[in-house]
Design an enzyme around this catalytic site. Structure first.
Site, PDB file in Angstrom:
ATOM      1  N   HIS A 230       0.815  -1.222   0.000  1.00  0.00           N
ATOM      2  CA  HIS A 230       0.000   0.000   0.000  1.00  0.00           C
ATOM      3  C   HIS A 230       0.847   1.271   0.000  1.00  0.00           C
ATOM      4  O   HIS A 230       0.322   2.356  -0.281  1.00  0.00           O
ATOM      5  CB  HIS A 230      -0.922   0.040   1.218  1.00  0.00           C
ATOM      6  CG  HIS A 230      -2.027  -0.964   1.200  1.00  0.00           C
ATOM      7  ND1 HIS A 230      -2.839  -1.165   0.104  1.00  0.00           N
ATOM      8  CD2 HIS A 230      -2.449  -1.840   2.155  1.00  0.00           C
ATOM      9  CE1 HIS A 230      -3.713  -2.116   0.379  1.00  0.00           C
ATOM     10  NE2 HIS A 230      -3.499  -2.549   1.616  1.00  0.00           N
TER      11      HIS A 230
ATOM     12  N   ASP B 105      -2.978 -10.560  -2.220  1.00  0.00           N
ATOM     13  CA  ASP B 105      -3.535 -10.016  -0.983  1.00  0.00           C
ATOM     14  C   ASP B 105      -5.007  -9.666  -1.219  1.00  0.00           C
ATOM     15  O   ASP B 105      -5.413  -9.334  -2.344  1.00  0.00           O
ATOM     16  CB  ASP B 105      -2.752  -8.764  -0.590  1.00  0.00           C
ATOM     17  CG  ASP B 105      -3.075  -8.266   0.799  1.00  0.00           C
ATOM     18  OD1 ASP B 105      -2.296  -8.540   1.724  1.00  0.00           O
ATOM     19  OD2 ASP B 105      -4.104  -7.572   0.958  1.00  0.00           O
TER      20      ASP B 105
ATOM     21  N   HIS C 119      -6.503  -7.082  -0.353  1.00  0.00           N
ATOM     22  CA  HIS C 119      -6.618  -5.656  -0.651  1.00  0.00           C
ATOM     23  C   HIS C 119      -5.759  -5.302  -1.869  1.00  0.00           C
ATOM     24  O   HIS C 119      -4.708  -5.906  -2.092  1.00  0.00           O
ATOM     25  CB  HIS C 119      -6.173  -4.821   0.552  1.00  0.00           C
ATOM     26  CG  HIS C 119      -6.917  -5.141   1.806  1.00  0.00           C
ATOM     27  ND1 HIS C 119      -6.346  -5.835   2.858  1.00  0.00           N
ATOM     28  CD2 HIS C 119      -8.190  -4.874   2.174  1.00  0.00           C
ATOM     29  CE1 HIS C 119      -7.242  -5.978   3.816  1.00  0.00           C
ATOM     30  NE2 HIS C 119      -8.363  -5.407   3.434  1.00  0.00           N
TER      31      HIS C 119
ATOM     32  N   ASP D 245      -4.648 -12.585   3.842  1.00  0.00           N
ATOM     33  CA  ASP D 245      -5.852 -12.043   4.460  1.00  0.00           C
ATOM     34  C   ASP D 245      -7.112 -12.287   3.635  1.00  0.00           C
ATOM     35  O   ASP D 245      -8.193 -11.822   4.007  1.00  0.00           O
ATOM     36  CB  ASP D 245      -5.698 -10.552   4.766  1.00  0.00           C
ATOM     37  CG  ASP D 245      -5.062  -9.774   3.632  1.00  0.00           C
ATOM     38  OD1 ASP D 245      -4.753 -10.366   2.577  1.00  0.00           O
ATOM     39  OD2 ASP D 245      -4.839  -8.554   3.802  1.00  0.00           O
TER      40      ASP D 245
END
Length: 448
Positions: A227, A264, A266, A351
């Site tokens: 990120h 991931d 996200h 995740d």
């Protein structure tokens, strides 16, 4: 959905649980001495870095816990003699960032130690496997120039200066970065994490010159990185570990074409932004539609010279194993085959697991076994086996640890333990019609 897996690999998955039960009956569980003592409740540990530039040790000063961050060697750790990367099937590095921690934060200091303890328990370390598994113990932190190949120098120097304030206040939150915190150790810990990834790139590239038995690398590191945007941190992430390693592979090893897979839950917006106009780095992200940070739309495919080398595939909530196997076969494989990479780097976020508290996909341990096995085979087919995984998310310590354990077993060609770890009763029907629609749209956009 199994078409990219050999019959042998499928058989390994199905036989894994039976073999585990036999092993337990014959051998029983051994008590495993680990170098991480996981303490329930508050843990206030300080990580002292001496001669950081020279890759010296990093230890937590506490009576009941001894923690090595793999920048050095603690006296109780097992180090095989005369080990060479060419003798190994898996090479990993550990950078737990014990000093970078906020109590009760999901991205906590317990994540990497939990994984290391699980690897010890399942006998997936050099102590049990000899030269088949190698841990890099001596590696240098990333340099400022390494970090500045992706991030602005203003950000890097500003974060370094902020350490004084973090030291005074104990913890600070970085404005505009979402829930991203910093402690007095964050800057140094983040350099060590990035350095671990860089060193693994060195190791797999060197091994590829010397042997056809190419080891795969895994950076068990934090803070995570995907990120972090060029101008600053974001979403628990400080420096873009994968992006930094990609630029390093190009600059130092002359590996021009880098293929990055981000599974991931996200969207890896920081990696996306760093290479959005770069034709030589293909960034492919699967992520939950509508999840943090809200980027990664399917029509965001790069721009300028980099148009077509960004592929974003948001998956509907509830997508699971069937969806991801289909994505791998119909999207990831043809993209990689067309791009012809020199190395594959993986943002390995765990995740998307059905037990993870921060999202709503339903991957299982078996999904991650499949991804690890198939990505390894893809690297063997396309780029001499050169591949490094980088830990990103994963906030349920059990599902995170089990999934990394099964990834290691996949790298070794050993049976999956998914049937031991997973509970199929908690799974529900996947939205496969929506998944198929998303896949068809992305295939049209990228002419797959």
């Amino acid at each position: 959905m199994w078409k990219y897996m050999s019959q042998e690999q499928i058989l390994l998955v199905l036989l894994g649980n039976a073999l585990l039960l036999v092993r337990r009956r014959l051998c029983g569980w051994k008590k495993i001495h680990t170098r991480f003592g996981l303490v329930v409740g508050p843990l206030r540990s300080t990580c002292y870095h001496k001669n950081l530039r020279n890759g010296s040790g990093c230890f937590s000063k506490r009576r009941d816990i001894s923690i090595s961050c793999s920048a050095g060697v603690d006296k109780d750790s097992y180090v095989p003699s005369n080990e060479k990367p060419t003798d190994s099937r898996v090479i990993y590095a550990v950078a737990p960032a014990m000093g970078h921690n906020q109590e009760s934060h999901p991205e906590s200091h317990l994540r990497v130690p939990s994984i290391v303890n699980a690897l010890e328990k399942m006998e997936l370390t050099p102590k049990f496997r000899g030269s088949a598994i190698m841990e890099l113990r001596e590696f240098k932190p990333a340099s400022i120039d390494d970090i500045a190949s992706v991030h602005t120098r203003n950000y890097v120097t500003g974060l370094e200066k902020a350490m004084d304030r973090a030291s005074e206040q104990g913890i600070i939150f970085i404005e505009g970065s979402g829930p991203t915190y910093a402690t007095a150790n964050t800057f140094e810990d983040s350099l060590i994490a990035a350095g671990a990834g860089i060193s693994l790139v060195d190791s797999v590239v060197e091994a590829s010159k010397l042997s056809q038995n190419q080891p795969i690398g895994f950076a068990l590191i934090r803070p995570p990185g995907h990120h972090a945007i060029p101008k600053g941190p974001m979403g628990f992430c400080v420096f873009g570990n994968v992006a930094i390693a990609a630029r390093y592979a190009q600059r130092v090893h002359g590996l021009k074409r880098i293929f990055i897979i981000d599974f991931d839950v996200h969207h890896g917006n920081g990696t996306n932004d760093a290479f959005y106009e770069d034709p030589d780095i293909f960034f492919l992200s699967t992520h939950q539609d509508g999840s943090y940070p809200g980027t990664g739309k399917i029509d965001q495919i790069g721009q300028g010279d980099g148009e077509g080398t960004t592929l974003n595939l948001p998956l509907p909530g509830g997508s699971g194993d069937i969806a991801m196997r289909t994505v791998f076969d119909e999207v990831i494989v043809p993209c990689a085959q067309s791009f012809k990479p020199d190395i594959i780097l993986v943002s390995a976020g765990y995740d998307a697991h059905v037990l993870d508290p921060l999202a709503s996909l339903q991957f299982t341990t078996g999904t991650y076994y499949m991804l690890a096995s198939n990505i390894q085979q893809l690297a063997k087919d396309l780029c001499g086996g050169r591949c490094v995984f980088f830990l990103e998310g994963g906030y349920n310590l059990d599902s995170l640890s089990h999934s990394v354990v099964d990834s290691f077993r996949a790298f070794l060609g050993e049976p999956s333990l998914a049937l031991e770890f997973d509970n199929p009763a908690i799974l529900y029907e996947e939205p496969l019609t929506k998944v198929k629609r998303a896949i068809e749209k992305v295939k049209h956009l990228h002419t797959l």
